[in-house]
Design an enzyme around this catalytic site. Structure first.
Site, PDB file in Angstrom:
ATOM      1  N   GLU A  35       0.857  -1.337   0.056  1.00  0.00           N
ATOM      2  CA  GLU A  35       0.002   0.000   0.013  1.00  0.00           C
ATOM      3  C   GLU A  35       0.776   1.205  -0.117  1.00  0.00           C
ATOM      4  O   GLU A  35       0.482   2.204  -0.542  1.00  0.00           O
ATOM      5  CB  GLU A  35      -0.872   0.070   1.356  1.00  0.00           C
ATOM      6  CG  GLU A  35      -2.022  -1.075   1.073  1.00  0.00           C
ATOM      7  CD  GLU A  35      -2.940  -0.761  -0.150  1.00  0.00           C
ATOM      8  OE1 GLU A  35      -2.934   0.295  -0.521  1.00  0.00           O
ATOM      9  OE2 GLU A  35      -3.598  -1.915  -0.601  1.00  0.00           O
ATOM     10  N   TYR A 118      -6.241   6.888   4.199  1.00  0.00           N
ATOM     11  CA  TYR A 118      -6.260   5.500   3.149  1.00  0.00           C
ATOM     12  C   TYR A 118      -5.583   4.418   3.600  1.00  0.00           C
ATOM     13  O   TYR A 118      -6.304   3.224   3.723  1.00  0.00           O
ATOM     14  CB  TYR A 118      -5.863   6.164   1.661  1.00  0.00           C
ATOM     15  CG  TYR A 118      -5.717   4.917   0.980  1.00  0.00           C
ATOM     16  CD1 TYR A 118      -6.889   4.342   0.100  1.00  0.00           C
ATOM     17  CD2 TYR A 118      -4.245   4.295   0.735  1.00  0.00           C
ATOM     18  CE1 TYR A 118      -6.721   3.327  -0.519  1.00  0.00           C
ATOM     19  CE2 TYR A 118      -4.202   3.311  -0.226  1.00  0.00           C
ATOM     20  CZ  TYR A 118      -5.277   2.696  -0.668  1.00  0.00           C
ATOM     21  OH  TYR A 118      -5.326   1.393  -1.497  1.00  0.00           O
ATOM     22  N   ASP A 136      -9.729   5.805  -2.532  1.00  0.00           N
ATOM     23  CA  ASP A 136      -8.743   6.263  -3.382  1.00  0.00           C
ATOM     24  C   ASP A 136      -9.310   6.885  -4.827  1.00  0.00           C
ATOM     25  O   ASP A 136     -10.308   7.010  -4.901  1.00  0.00           O
ATOM     26  CB  ASP A 136      -7.479   5.238  -3.981  1.00  0.00           C
ATOM     27  CG  ASP A 136      -8.082   4.319  -4.964  1.00  0.00           C
ATOM     28  OD1 ASP A 136      -9.337   4.170  -5.144  1.00  0.00           O
ATOM     29  OD2 ASP A 136      -7.385   3.330  -5.407  1.00  0.00           O
TER      30      ASP A 136
END
Length: 291
Positions: A35, A118, A136
């Protein structure tokens, strides 16, 4: 406000890319590393570096024990190298305060260095199967079109965007986590910014944008990011010199990478401020922790 979860998940089961951080045996640490690397960096560039990192540093404590300089060197050409230092800092806290286990709670993840809204929710959802809205650019675009009938999402609003996606998530936690991954995948592969592939979209029959006649986006224009000649470009050139050496170098070695001394020195100064470069007592320059 709804999206047909069955249609979306059936499509995801059939069409999702085979990515190693989606494997059932991928550790939460592997998900976290992916990520961070995938922020503003395409999957194709991330794949080989991610695998190298997981082979070399399979646990947070392994990365925490490495020097910042070596971490930056291994980050290579992924760009935005401050992400590497943030990941290193997070690994140190995970190793020392969480018994080398990536937290599964959003609030605990948010408390880690460099982990934002996020990333915390993405790790909770994709590593632990939690029901957490993951938002996102791709997700925002799918929701804007399929739910709101707009051509694109417009300026981001964390609270509004999270609430939008929260309202769409199935109640069941594992199903909600897969739904979040499927929304993101749909935006990456089908509901793309330019020339969306609507004929192959599982949501086309209920898409509000389709029903509205696919109106053009009329909101604020998104800034076009260029690279060549920018400060980011010059910072990268300076870091390239240091990544390819094992000892600090004289400033003359750095001066040759860019012909504009004002911009070059400004970029070098910004690297020092960001902790990506350190200056030795004798005036040389190197990666952090390597002198």
């Amino acid at each position: 406000m709804s999206i047909d979860a069955d249609c979306l998940l059936d499509w995801f089961d059939e069409s999702a890319r085979d990515l190693p951080w989606r494997d059932a045996d991928c550790s939460p640490w592997g998900v976290l590393v992916s990520e961070i690397m995938l922020q503003q960096t395409p999957v194709a560039r991330v794949l080989p570096v991610w695998q190298e990192w997981l082979d070399r540093w399979p646990r947070p404590s392994a990365l925490a024990g490495e020097s910042q300089g070596e971490v930056l060197r291994a980050w290579g050409k992924l760009g935005y190298p401050r992400r590497a230092l943030r990941l290193h800092a997070a690994a140190c806290v995970i190793a020392s305060e969480h018994h080398d286990r990536v937290p599964d709670d959003v609030e605990a993840l948010l408390a880690l260095p460099g982990i934002g809204a996020y990333t915390a929710r993405a790790v909770a959802a994709f590593a632990y199967g939690k029901r957490a809205p993951v938002v996102d650019t791709n997700v925002r675009r799918v929701v804007a079109r399929a739910v709101h009938g707009a051509g694109d999402a417009g300026p981001a609003s964390i609270s509004r965007d999270l609430a939008d996606v929260e309202a769409l998530l199935p109640a069941d936690e594992p199903r909600a986590a897969r739904f979040s991954a499927a929304l993101m995948e749909l935006g990456a592969l089908i509901c793309v910014a330019r020339s969306p592939k609507c004929t192959g979209c599982p949501l086309v029959s209920g898409c509000a944008w389709q029903r509205a006649g696919r109106p053009e986006y009329t909101g604020p224009a998104k800034p076009v990011q260029k690279y060549g000649g920018t400060d980011r470009h010059v910072r990268g050139l300076l870091l390239d010199v240091l990544r390819n050496t094992t000892e600090p170098v004289e400033k003359a070695r750095l001066d040759v990478v860019w012909s504009k001394p004002g911009q070059r020195d400004r970029c070098l100064d910004s690297l020092l401020v960001d902790g990506l470069v350190e200056q030795t007592p004798d005036g040389r320059f190197g990666l952090p922790g390597e002198h």
